[in-house]
Design a protein around this motif. Structure first.
Motif, PDB file in Angstrom:
ATOM      1  N   TYR A 160      20.190 -17.146  47.453  1.00 31.41           N
ATOM      2  CA  TYR A 160      18.990 -15.926  46.251  1.00 31.41           C
ATOM      3  C   TYR A 160      19.838 -15.067  45.288  1.00 31.41           C
ATOM      4  O   TYR A 160      19.190 -13.905  44.547  1.00 31.41           O
ATOM      5  N   GLU A 214      11.434 -14.011  43.817  1.00 33.49           N
ATOM      6  CA  GLU A 214      12.673 -14.437  45.136  1.00 33.49           C
ATOM      7  C   GLU A 214      13.538 -14.331  43.744  1.00 33.49           C
ATOM      8  O   GLU A 214      15.260 -13.906  44.568  1.00 33.49           O
ATOM      9  N   THR A 229      13.667 -10.435  45.990  1.00 29.99           N
ATOM     10  CA  THR A 229      14.329 -11.132  47.848  1.00 29.99           C
ATOM     11  C   THR A 229      15.855 -10.712  47.432  1.00 29.99           C
ATOM     12  O   THR A 229      16.010 -10.345  48.443  1.00 29.99           O
TER      13      THR A 229
END
Length: 330
Positions: free
Chosen positions: A149, A276, A280
């Motif tokens: 990520y 995301e 995240t």
């Protein structure tokens, strides 16, 4: 051809057409018929003038008259902004709302598969050994899952995620062409992958990392995938059970409506990709990141419920406004 004589002979027709165009909102039935006839004549005159004259002024004036007459005869197009508003307030939410049972079914089945797979992997070292070597699992649990990520720039990562998720959703919807038969397999693959990774993370004491990284964007992302699966399955079922309509008519109507979901999910998955990429991996507390994801999920569900229910009660189906005419059948 004597162009001056041609103009003199037909100028009254053009002047009359110009007058009708100017008064197009106040014409009676006979004048409307006259408008159509004179428009056709003027279009023919324009063709003749273009081939027989080099007078740019005359060609330009007659072209403008024919264009204005065509607009009066065919009617103005709906403004683009109205089409966009209708799409987001009617077309997309009403199809999503209409497929809610299929959507819910796909959601529950997928979550059940992910849960069972996760519990199985987490509780059985023999299964973990099949998944990977101890070194590979350690690399995944301690580095790869979290690094995924944050290893790329946020903008680039958001684009990659958006394209990937849009492609998965498109595959699910396209599968409806073959009665939706591939959809359960696609969902099973997705759920199994989530369950395996979740099981490995849990077995090695990283459950908090797993949930803290997957929930912020995963709530909306998976909802979009389940919605795509739901409408795809519904479209496939239409082939089997078209209801009171002919199969071709029902499939065409439902297929056009499903395209609304395909386009709408592009926007939903874009938002999921932004979460995301930006939320995240951020330094926000876990509760804040999950809260942002949960808020996005709730807003989306409320949006579909409110606008979809209202459109359904108004008799909307999500089909295009000017759908092809259908012959009545017994």
């Amino acid at each position: 051809m004597d162009i001056d004589a041609f103009v003199a002979a037909h100028r009254p027709t053009w002047d009359r057409l110009d007058d009708l165009v100017r008064r197009r909102h106040r014409l009676d039935g006979a004048e409307v018929d006259e408008l159509v006839e004179l428009y056709q004549r003027a279009a023919t005159h324009l063709s003749v003038v273009r081939s027989a004259s080099t007078d740019a002024v005359l060609v330009g004036r007659l072209s403008s008259l024919v264009a204005r007459a065509r607009s009066a005869v065919t009617g103005a197009h709906t403004p683009a902004w109205r089409e966009v508003v209708r799409f987001f307030t009617v077309s997309f939410p009403v199809v999503a709302y209409g497929a809610r049972r299929w959507w819910l079914g796909a959601t529950l089945a997928s979550l059940a598969v992910a849960y069972v797979m996760g519990v199985w992997v987490a509780g059985d070292p023999a299964v973990q050994a099949v998944v990977g070597t101890p070194e590979e699992i350690k690399q995944l649990v301690e580095h790869d899952f979290a690094d995924y990520y944050s290893e790329n720039p946020a903008a680039s990562f958001a684009g990659q995620v958006w394209i990937n998720n849009a492609w998965v959703s498109a595959q699910v919807i396209i599968s409806a062409i073959v009665l939706g038969l591939p959809i359960p397999y696609i969902l099973w693959q997705n759920s199994a992958n989530v369950g395996v990774i979740g099981g490995l993370m849990t077995a090695h004491g990283k459950a908090d990392v797993f949930w803290g990284l997957i929930l912020p964007h995963g709530l909306l992302e998976l909802t979009a995938v389940f919605l795509a699966a739901g409408v795809g399955l519904r479209l496939g079922w239409t082939v089997i059970d078209p209801g009171p309509r002919r199969r071709g008519e029902a499939l065409a109507e439902q297929g056009r409506a499903v395209m609304s979901v395909a386009l709408g999910l592009v926007v939903v998955l874009l938002l999921s990709g932004l979460i995301e990429a930006g939320v995240t991996p951020s330094g926000l507390p876990t509760w804040a990141r999950i809260g942002i994801g949960a808020a996005a999920e709730v807003l989306f569900l409320v949006y579909v419920a409110v606008f979809g229910r209202r459109a359904a009660r108004a008799g909307e189906t999500g089909d295009i406004e000017q759908a092809p005419d259908l012959a009545p059948t017994a």
